[in-house]
Design a protein around this motif. Structure first.
Motif, PDB file in Angstrom:
ATOM      1  N   ALA B 199       0.740  -1.135   0.021  1.00  0.00           N
ATOM      2  CA  ALA B 199       0.064   0.128   0.162  1.00  0.00           C
ATOM      3  C   ALA B 199       0.888   1.171  -0.049  1.00  0.00           C
ATOM      4  CB  ALA B 199      -0.970   0.099   1.305  1.00  0.00           C
ATOM      5  N   LEU B 200       0.152   2.191  -0.450  1.00  0.00           N
ATOM      6  CA  LEU B 200       1.287   3.494  -0.632  1.00  0.00           C
ATOM      7  C   LEU B 200       0.514   4.770  -0.057  1.00  0.00           C
ATOM      8  CD1 LEU B 200       3.518   5.100  -2.042  1.00  0.00           C
ATOM      9  CD2 LEU B 200       2.021   5.299  -4.125  1.00  0.00           C
ATOM     10  N   LEU B 201       1.036   5.274   0.783  1.00  0.00           N
ATOM     11  CA  LEU B 201       0.667   7.081   1.195  1.00  0.00           C
ATOM     12  C   LEU B 201       1.574   7.761   0.830  1.00  0.00           C
ATOM     13  CD1 LEU B 201      -1.248   8.707   2.917  1.00  0.00           C
ATOM     14  CD2 LEU B 201       0.457   8.218   4.823  1.00  0.00           C
ATOM     15  N   LEU B 202       1.065   8.530  -0.260  1.00  0.00           N
ATOM     16  CA  LEU B 202       1.911   9.391  -0.951  1.00  0.00           C
ATOM     17  C   LEU B 202       1.818  10.937  -0.474  1.00  0.00           C
ATOM     18  CD1 LEU B 202       4.228   9.517  -3.241  1.00  0.00           C
ATOM     19  CD2 LEU B 202       2.489   9.785  -4.972  1.00  0.00           C
ATOM     20  N   ILE B 203       2.587  11.434   0.197  1.00  0.00           N
ATOM     21  CA  ILE B 203       2.441  12.780   0.611  1.00  0.00           C
ATOM     22  C   ILE B 203       3.187  13.694  -0.393  1.00  0.00           C
ATOM     23  CG2 ILE B 203       3.241  14.552   2.413  1.00  0.00           C
ATOM     24  CD1 ILE B 203       3.283  12.055   4.468  1.00  0.00           C
ATOM     25  N   THR B 204       2.322  14.861  -0.925  1.00  0.00           N
ATOM     26  CA  THR B 204       2.912  15.666  -1.674  1.00  0.00           C
ATOM     27  C   THR B 204       1.945  16.854  -1.726  1.00  0.00           C
ATOM     28  OG1 THR B 204       3.240  15.962  -4.216  1.00  0.00           O
ATOM     29  CG2 THR B 204       1.287  14.680  -3.728  1.00  0.00           C
ATOM     30  N   HIS B 205       2.777  18.102  -2.260  1.00  0.00           N
ATOM     31  CA  HIS B 205       1.770  19.202  -2.595  1.00  0.00           C
ATOM     32  C   HIS B 205       1.380  19.366  -4.156  1.00  0.00           C
ATOM     33  CE1 HIS B 205       6.134  20.235  -4.225  1.00  0.00           C
ATOM     34  NE2 HIS B 205       5.119  20.937  -4.843  1.00  0.00           N
ATOM     35  N   ASP B 206       1.897  18.273  -4.704  1.00  0.00           N
ATOM     36  CA  ASP B 206       1.793  18.424  -6.306  1.00  0.00           C
ATOM     37  C   ASP B 206       0.578  17.474  -6.688  1.00  0.00           C
ATOM     38  OD1 ASP B 206       1.895  18.202  -9.086  1.00  0.00           O
ATOM     39  OD2 ASP B 206       4.168  18.150  -9.174  1.00  0.00           O
ATOM     40  N   LEU B 207      -0.417  18.154  -7.060  1.00  0.00           N
ATOM     41  CA  LEU B 207      -1.763  17.565  -7.466  1.00  0.00           C
ATOM     42  C   LEU B 207      -1.553  16.783  -8.644  1.00  0.00           C
ATOM     43  CD1 LEU B 207      -4.019  20.281  -6.294  1.00  0.00           C
ATOM     44  CD2 LEU B 207      -4.112  17.985  -5.456  1.00  0.00           C
ATOM     45  N   GLY B 208      -0.567  17.076  -9.471  1.00  0.00           N
ATOM     46  CA  GLY B 208      -0.380  16.212 -10.622  1.00  0.00           C
ATOM     47  C   GLY B 208       0.148  14.908 -10.398  1.00  0.00           C
ATOM     48  N   VAL B 209       1.066  14.966  -9.257  1.00  0.00           N
ATOM     49  CA  VAL B 209       1.406  13.732  -8.697  1.00  0.00           C
ATOM     50  C   VAL B 209       0.402  12.741  -8.317  1.00  0.00           C
ATOM     51  CG1 VAL B 209       3.007  12.231  -7.146  1.00  0.00           C
ATOM     52  CG2 VAL B 209       3.776  14.529  -8.349  1.00  0.00           C
ATOM     53  N   VAL B 210      -0.528  13.250  -7.654  1.00  0.00           N
ATOM     54  CA  VAL B 210      -1.729  12.487  -7.014  1.00  0.00           C
ATOM     55  C   VAL B 210      -2.686  11.915  -8.086  1.00  0.00           C
ATOM     56  CG1 VAL B 210      -3.621  12.677  -5.485  1.00  0.00           C
ATOM     57  CG2 VAL B 210      -1.535  14.054  -4.789  1.00  0.00           C
ATOM     58  N   ALA B 211      -2.829  13.014  -9.055  1.00  0.00           N
ATOM     59  CA  ALA B 211      -3.729  12.443 -10.020  1.00  0.00           C
ATOM     60  C   ALA B 211      -3.112  11.416 -10.901  1.00  0.00           C
ATOM     61  CB  ALA B 211      -3.868  13.562 -11.297  1.00  0.00           C
ATOM     62  N   GLY B 212      -1.787  11.276 -10.899  1.00  0.00           N
ATOM     63  CA  GLY B 212      -1.329  10.169 -11.680  1.00  0.00           C
ATOM     64  C   GLY B 212      -1.228   8.847 -10.922  1.00  0.00           C
ATOM     65  N   HIS B 213      -0.992   8.905  -9.530  1.00  0.00           N
ATOM     66  CA  HIS B 213      -0.433   7.816  -8.828  1.00  0.00           C
ATOM     67  C   HIS B 213      -1.264   7.460  -7.762  1.00  0.00           C
ATOM     68  CE1 HIS B 213       3.025   7.541 -11.028  1.00  0.00           C
ATOM     69  NE2 HIS B 213       2.983   8.818 -11.289  1.00  0.00           N
ATOM     70  N   CYS B 214      -2.503   8.086  -7.551  1.00  0.00           N
ATOM     71  CA  CYS B 214      -3.390   7.594  -6.211  1.00  0.00           C
ATOM     72  C   CYS B 214      -4.843   7.486  -6.630  1.00  0.00           C
ATOM     73  CB  CYS B 214      -3.219   8.725  -5.151  1.00  0.00           C
ATOM     74  SG  CYS B 214      -1.499   9.150  -4.700  1.00  0.00           S
ATOM     75  N   GLU B 215      -5.373   6.569  -5.954  1.00  0.00           N
ATOM     76  CA  GLU B 215      -6.675   6.059  -6.062  1.00  0.00           C
ATOM     77  C   GLU B 215      -7.508   6.870  -5.190  1.00  0.00           C
ATOM     78  OE1 GLU B 215      -4.935   1.603  -6.146  1.00  0.00           O
ATOM     79  OE2 GLU B 215      -6.717   1.800  -4.979  1.00  0.00           O
ATOM     80  N   ARG B 216      -7.093   7.334  -4.120  1.00  0.00           N
ATOM     81  CA  ARG B 216      -7.791   7.921  -3.044  1.00  0.00           C
ATOM     82  C   ARG B 216      -7.129   9.118  -2.689  1.00  0.00           C
ATOM     83  NH1 ARG B 216     -10.249   6.692   1.954  1.00  0.00           N
ATOM     84  NH2 ARG B 216      -8.481   4.945   2.293  1.00  0.00           N
ATOM     85  N   MET B 217      -7.711  10.358  -2.427  1.00  0.00           N
ATOM     86  CA  MET B 217      -6.956  11.388  -1.683  1.00  0.00           C
ATOM     87  C   MET B 217      -7.628  11.961  -0.629  1.00  0.00           C
ATOM     88  SD  MET B 217      -7.269  14.190  -4.726  1.00  0.00           S
ATOM     89  CE  MET B 217      -6.862  15.775  -3.897  1.00  0.00           C
ATOM     90  N   LEU B 218      -6.594  12.315   0.392  1.00  0.00           N
ATOM     91  CA  LEU B 218      -7.069  12.995   1.725  1.00  0.00           C
ATOM     92  C   LEU B 218      -6.404  14.400   1.380  1.00  0.00           C
ATOM     93  CD1 LEU B 218      -5.198  10.465   3.747  1.00  0.00           C
ATOM     94  CD2 LEU B 218      -7.684  10.546   3.315  1.00  0.00           C
ATOM     95  N   VAL B 219      -7.401  15.542   2.023  1.00  0.00           N
ATOM     96  CA  VAL B 219      -6.860  16.922   1.676  1.00  0.00           C
ATOM     97  C   VAL B 219      -6.837  17.465   3.251  1.00  0.00           C
ATOM     98  CG1 VAL B 219      -7.581  19.147   0.839  1.00  0.00           C
ATOM     99  CG2 VAL B 219      -8.065  17.110  -0.361  1.00  0.00           C
ATOM    100  N   LEU B 220      -5.643  18.003   3.695  1.00  0.00           N
ATOM    101  CA  LEU B 220      -5.619  18.372   4.847  1.00  0.00           C
ATOM    102  C   LEU B 220      -5.518  20.086   4.680  1.00  0.00           C
ATOM    103  CD1 LEU B 220      -2.511  16.919   6.914  1.00  0.00           C
ATOM    104  CD2 LEU B 220      -5.192  16.519   7.019  1.00  0.00           C
TER     105      LEU B 220
END
Ligand SMILES: Nc1ncnc2c1ncn2[C@@H]1O[C@H](COP(=O)(O)OP(=O)(O)OP(=O)(O)O)[C@@H](O)[C@H]1O
Ligand code: SF4
Ligand SMILES: [Mg+2]
Lengths: 307, 584
Positions: B199-220
Motif C-alpha cells: 500500500a502507498l501513502l504518498l504525501i505531496t503538494h503536487d496535485l499532478g503527482v496525486v492525479a497520476g498515482h493515487c486512487e484516493r486522496m486526503l486533503v489537509l
C-alpha cells in the motif's frame, strides 16, 4: 587518501620548525646562564666552557648548529648531567610519562564519550543534568586541587590506594595519577560529545535509521557515533597538549620520575639544553599526534578524503 | 479490515495542534495521496505513523496498524513495525542518507537487524534490491558513499532502503520534490513498478503527482482533514472549498496561456555568452556555452532546463555576478561589462534579481521598512525620508502588503510574505528588467499564484521585462511569452510560448513537457520520457550533448554538434528538427 596524508605531513614541517626556533630563542633570552650559580669562575675558564658549549658563537650560528644536530636526532649534551646527552635522558624518562599519558587519554575518551552519549540520549533528564554538573566541576577545578583531595580520600582515609609513587609498587600506584590527569579531559570530552551527539541525533539520516527500526543502540553505534566523534577528534590535539602539561604537574605532585619531573628539575637547574630538548621533543610529539588526528579525520569523513 | 486505521489522531506542541482529530484508513495494496499546503501537517502525520515525532510532541488518538496500536507503543514494538511493516522515503535523499556510511552498509543493516537474511545472502539481497531500483553497476555502487551518487540515484537508494524489508505500507513524504521533473517521472514510475502489493501513502503538494498515482486522496488544511474521496471524483467535483482552491492553484501544463503578445521595444540583447568555472586542478567546467537571447520591454522570457543546465550561471554572468568567459550583453544600447560593482549605477538599478530562498535573502536584523528602503538610499540619496517612506509603502502595496508590515522582521513573515518583500525591494527602484531565479519555487500553490499575478501586474503597469528561471514547465506555460530551453549549458530551443508547448521542435523540450505530471486523473501518466540523468559537464558527450538520452538519435548526432537554426520562428539546435514531428 595517500595524497591527503602526504599533504598533511608536508604541512606539519614548517609548524615544527617555527616552534623549535621560538623555543630556542626563548631559552636563550632567559636571564642567567647554566653555570651562573656555581662558584665564580676565572674568566679564562669561563671562556673555555663557553667555547666548549659553543656559547661564544653568534645566536644564528648556534641555532643552525642546533638544527643540524636535531636532524641527526642529537639534542646536544646536558649542562647538568654532564655524562649524558639530552636524548639519552629523554629516552630514559619518557616511557613512564608515555604510559601515564596514554592511560589518562584512553580513560578520558572511554569515560567521556560514554557519559556524553548517555547524556545526549537522555537529554533533559536527571541523569543528563548530573553528568553535566559533574563535568562542569571537572573542568573548573585545577589539577593541584584535585590531586590532594583524591589522595586524602582514597589513600589516606579509605586506604585503598597508595598515596605516592615510592610507597608501593605495581599497577595500583598508577591509579590516582591517571585519574587526576584524566579528570578535566573526561569532563571536557563528555560535554563535547553530548553537544555534538545531540546535533547528530537531530539530523535527517538518524531519523531515517530510526524509521528502519534499527533500535537505539544500532542507530548510535552505526549511524551517529562516527559523525558525532568528529568534533571530539578535533579536540584531540588540544587534549594531548593539555595532558602533556598536566603530566608535568601530576608527576611532580605524585613524585613520579617521568619526563615532566625531569623538566621541572632542568628548569630549576638552568639546564638549558635539557629544557630546550624536552620542549622540542614535546612539540614534535604534539605535531605528530595532531597529524595522526588529521589523518583519522580524513578516514572518518569520506567527503574530506575525496576533496 | 483496513491495513491502517487512524482515528482521532491529534498532535500538539504545547497548546497548538498541528494535526487535529484526523481519521482515515488505508486498505492493503491501496494508494492514497495526502495533500495540503506547507505547514498543513502532512509530514507530522507521516512521522506519527512510525512513532518518530520529537519528544516534545504530545500525541493522542489511535493508530492501528494491522491490529497493533502504535500510539504510545514502546520503542521495541515500534521497531518491529518500522521497515518490516511500514517503510518510508523522505524528501531530500542527501540529508536522509548517512553521508559517512557506504550505501551497501546502510541497506545491509536493515536485513541484519530484522533477521531477514544471513551470511552471504545479505549482500546478495542488497545488491538485488539495488538492481531492482535501477542502479546500474549495483555491485560497485554497493561500496559508494551517498555524495558520490547523483540526486536521482540517491533517491533510488532511499527507495531501496524503504522496500528491502518488504513492508505492507510505503510512505513517501514528498519523495520527488527535490528532484528534476525528468528524474521525478523516473522515480514515480519505478515506485509503481516495484511496489507490487504494498500500500502507498504518498504525501505531496503536487496535485499532478496525486492525479497520476493515487486512487484516493486526503486533503489537509491546517491539520484538519477537510476532504476525502476517490481522486477522480474529488478532481471532478471537490467536496470542500479548500480542495477547489488547491486545484485552482495547481499550474496546468495541459492548458494554453492567454497572454497577449509582447510588443515593446527590445531592451536587453545577450549574445553568445559563455561561462566557465575552475573545477579540480586546472580543469575548466564549461557551465554555459554561447547562449544568445533578447528581451523586449513588457516581455517575460522563461529559461528552463534540468538542474545543472546552466540557467543560474547564465543570468549571473549577464548581471556581472560571475565573470563572462566570452560573449556580450547590451542593455538599452550600452554594453553591460565587468563585475556588478564596477557597473554604472543606472545599470545596477535597472537590472534587479530575485532569488529562490526569500528568507535568507533578507537581512534578519532589519525591519521590512529598512530592507525595502535600503537600496533607495544608494540609488536615490537625494530623497527626503518622507518621500522615501512613501515609495516604500507604495512598493509594498504593489505586492499586496499593507502598512502593518513596515515594522516586522523577516522571521515574522511567512515564506510567501518574505518573497513579496524581496520583490518589493526589487520593484521599489523601478527596474526595467527583473530576473527571477526560481523565485516562486519554494511557495505554496495559492501564494505562488498571487506572486505571479503581482509580477504580471507590475509588468502591465510599467512595461517590466522579466527573465524567469524555472524548472516548472507548467508555471512557465502560464506566464511566459517566450521560452528558452537549456541543456548542459547550451541553448537547444528558443520559441514562442504557444508553438513550444503545442509543437516543440527539440526532442529534449518534448521530454521536459512529457515529464510534467498533469493534474488530471483521467489522463493516464505518461511513461518517463528520459532515461538516466544529465552527464557530467567535465566530460560532455561528443556531438550533440543530448545524444545519449535522445530517442531520435542518428549517426551524425554522435559526432557533429548541431548548429542552431531558425525553423518557423523557433531557434533549434538539432540535426533532425525538420524531419521529426513532436506535436503534442
Ligand atoms: N561556483 C561554482 N564553481 C564551480 N561550479 C559551479 C559553480 N556554480 C555552479 N557550478 C556548476 O555549473 C553548472 C550549472 O550550474 P547552475 O547553478 O547554473 O545550474 P541551474 O540550471 O541553475 O541548476 P538548479 O536548477 O539546480 O539551480 C553545474 O554543473 C554547477 O555544478
Ligand atoms: S541532434 Fe540528434 S541527438 Fe541531438 S537532439 Fe537532435 S536528434 Fe537528438
Ligand atoms: Mg539554479
Amino acid at each position: 587518501m595517500l595524497r591527503y596524508t602526504l599533504l598533511r605531513v608536508l604541512g606539519a614541517i614548517p609548524t615544527l620548525l617555527l616552534v623549535i626556533v621560538l623555543a630556542f630563542l626563548m631559552v636563550h633570552a632567559a636571564p642567567g646562564g647554566p653555570f651562573d650559580d656555581e662558584r665564580v669562575l676565572p674568566a679564562d675558564v669561563e671562556a673555555n666552557i663557553a667555547r666548549a658549549y659553543h656559547l661564544d658563537e653568534s645566536l644564528p650560528k648556534q641555532l643552525l648548529r642546533y638544527l643540524g644536530g636535531l636532524v641527526q636526532g642529537d639534542l646536544g649534551p646536558s649542562y647538568r648531567y654532564r655524562d649524558y646527552t639530552v636524548s639519552e635522558l629523554i629516552g630514559a624518562a619518557f616511557p613512564l610519562s608515555l604510559k601515564l599519558g596514554a592511560m589518562a587519554m584512553a580513560l578520558a575518551i572511554v569515560v567521556g564519550v560514554s557519559a556524553g552519549t548517555v547524556a545526549a540520549l537522555q537529554q533533559g533528564t536527571y541523569l543528563d543534568r548530573t553528568v553535566m554538573a559533574f563535568s562542569m566541576t571537572g573542568i573548573s577545578i585545577p589539577v593541584f586541587v584535585v590531586a590532594p583531595v583524591l589522595v586524602l580520600f582514597f589513600a589516606v582515609k579509605l586506604q585503598w590506594l597508595p598515596a605516592g609513587w615510592s610507597s608501593s609498587t605495581g599497577a595500583s600506584r598508577m591509579v590516582l595519577p591517571v585519574i587526576t590527569l584524566a579528570l578535566p579531559q573526561i569532563a571536557y570530552i563528555a560535554r563535547l560529545t553530548r553537544a555534538s551527539m545531540i546535533d547528530v541525533l537531530g539530523r535527517d539520516f538518524v531519523r531515517t535509521a530510526r524509521a528502519q527500526g534499527l533500535g537505539t543502540l544500532t542507530v548510535v553505534r552505526l549511524h551517529a557515533l562516527k559523525p558525532a566523534m568528529l568534533p571530539v577528534l578535533s579536540y584531540m590535539g588540544p587534549a594531548i597538549a593539555a595532558i602533556l602539561t598536566g603530566s608535568v604537574v601530576v608527576e611532580e605532585i605524585f613524585g613520579i620520575p617521568g619526563l615532566g619531573q625531569f623538566f621541572i628539575r632542568a628548569a630549576l637547574n638552568r639546564d638549558y639544553t635539557l629544557v630546550l630538548g624536552i620542549v622540542v621533543f614535546y612539540a614534535a610529539l604534539i605535531v605528530l599526534l595532531n597529524l595522526i588526528v588529521d589523518v583519522l579525520y580524513g578516514a572518518i569523513d569520506p567527503r574530506v578524503r575525496y576533496r | 479490515m483496513s491495513l491502517l486505521n487512524v482515528k482521532d489522531l491529534s498532535i500538539r506542541y504545547q497548546q497548538t495542534a498541528v494535526v487535529d482529530a484526523l481519521s482515515f484508513s488505508i486498505d492493503r495494496g491501496e494508494s492514497v495521496g495526502l495533500v495540503g499546503e506547507s505547514g498543513s501537517g502532512k509530514s507530522q502525520t507521516a512521522l506519527a505513523l512510525l512513532g518518530l515525532l520529537p519528544r516534545q510532541a504530545s500525541v493522542s488518538g489511535s493508530i492501528r496498524f494491522d491490529g497493533t496500536e502504535l500510539v504510545a507503543a514502546s520503542e521495541e514494538a515500534l521497531d518491529r513495525v518500522r521497515a518490516r511493516r511500514i517503510g518510508i522515503v523522505f524528501q531530500d535523499p542527501m540529508q536522509a542518507l548517512n553521508p559517512y556510511l557506504r550505501i551497501g552498509r546502510q541497506l545491509r543493516e536493515i536485513l541484519v537487524r530484522h533477521k531477514l537474511a544471513r551470511g552471504a545472502e545479505i549482500d546478495e539481497r542488497v545488491i538485488e534490491m539495488l538492481v531492482r531500483v535501477g542502479l546500474s553497476d549495483a555491485r560497485r555502487q554497493f561500496h559508494a558513499y551517498p555524495h558520490q551518487l547523483s540526486g536521482g540515484m540517491r533517491q533510488r537508494v532511499m527507495l531501496a532502503s524503504a522496500l528491502i524489508a518488504e513492508p505492507d505500507l510505503l510512505i513517501g513524504d514528498e519523495p520527488t520534490t527535490a528532484l528534476d521533473v525528468t528524474v521525478q517521472a523516473q522515480i514515480l514510475e519505478l515506485l509503481e513498478e516495484i511496489r507490487d502489493n504494498t500500500a502507498l501513502l504518498l504525501i505531496t503538494h503536487d496535485l499532478g503527482v496525486v492525479a497520476g498515482h493515487c486512487e484516493r486522496m486526503l486533503v489537509l488544511e491546517k491539520g484538519r482533514l477537510v476532504d476525502v474521496g476517490a481522486t477522480t471524483s474529488l478532481f471532478a467535483s471537490p467536496g470542500h472549498a479548500h480542495t477547489r482552491l488547491l486545484l485552482d492553484a495547481a499550474p496546468r501544463i495541459d492548458r494554453a496561456s492567454a497572454l497577449p503578445q509582447a510588443t515593446g521595444a527590445s531592451i536587453l540583447g545577450i549574445e553568445a555568452v559563455s561561462v566557465s568555472y575552475k573545477a579540480f586542478g586546472n580543469e575548466q567546467l564549461r557551465a554555459v556555452h554561447d547562449v544568445s537571447l533578447s528581451l523586449r520591454s513588457g516581455e517575460t522570457v522563461a529559461v528552463v532546463g534540468e538542474s545543472g543546465s546552466g540557467k543560474s550561471s547564465f543570468v549571473r554572468a549577464v548581471l556581472g555576478l560571475v565573470p563572462m568567459l566570452s560573449g556580450r550583453a547590451v542593455y538599452a544600447g550600452a554594453p553591460l561589462e565587468g563585475p556588478v560593482e564596477r557597473r554604472v549605477k543606472a545599470q545596477r538599478r535597472d537590472l534587479q534579481l530575485i532569488f529562490q530562498d526569500p528568507v535568507s535573502a533578507l537581512n534578519p536584523q532589519m525591519r521590512v521598512q529598512s530592507i525595502v528602503a535600503e537600496s533607495l538610499l544608494v540609488h536615490e540619496p537625494g530623497l527626503s525620508s518622507q518621500a522615501r517612506l512613501e515609495k516604500v509603502v507604495e512598493a509594498l502595496g504593489q505586492v499586496g502588503l499593507g502598512d502593518e508590515y513596515l515594522g516586522r522582521y523577516p522571521h515574522e513573515l511567512s515564506g510567501g510574505q518574505a518573497q513579496r518583500v524581496a520583490i518589493a525591494r526589487a520593484l521599489v527602484l523601478g527596474p526595467k528588467v527583473l530576473i527571477c531565479d526560481e523565485a516562486v519555487a519554494a511557495l505554496d500553490g495559492s501564494v505562488r499564484k498571487q506572486v505571479l499575478a503581482l509580477l504580471r501586474k507590475a509588468q502591465e503597469d510599467t512595461g517590466l521585462a522579466i527573465i524567469f528561471i524555472s524548472h516548472d514547465l507548467a508555471v512557465v506555460r502560464a506566464i511566459s511569452h517566450r521560452v528558452a530551453v537549456l541543456y548542459m549549458g547550451r541553448l537547444v530551443e528558443l520559441s514562442d510560448n504557444a508553438p513550444l508547448f503545442s509543437r516543440p521542435r527539440h526532442p529534449y523540450t518534448r521530454a521536459l513537457i512529457d515529464a510534467v505530471p498533469v493534474p488530471n486523473p483521467v489522463v493516464a501518466p505518461k511513461k518517463a520520457p528520459l532515461r538516466g540523468e544529465v552527464p557530467s559537464l567535465l566530460d560532455p558527450p561528443s556531438g550533440c550533448v543530448f545524444h545519449p538520452r535522445c530517442s531520435y538519435v542518428k549517426e551524425i548526432c554522435k559526432s557533429m554538434l548541431p548548429a542552431t537554426r531558425d525553423l518557423q520562428g523557433a531557434r533549434v539546435a538539432c540535426h533532425c528538427a525538420d524531419e521529426i514531428d513532436l506535436s503534442l
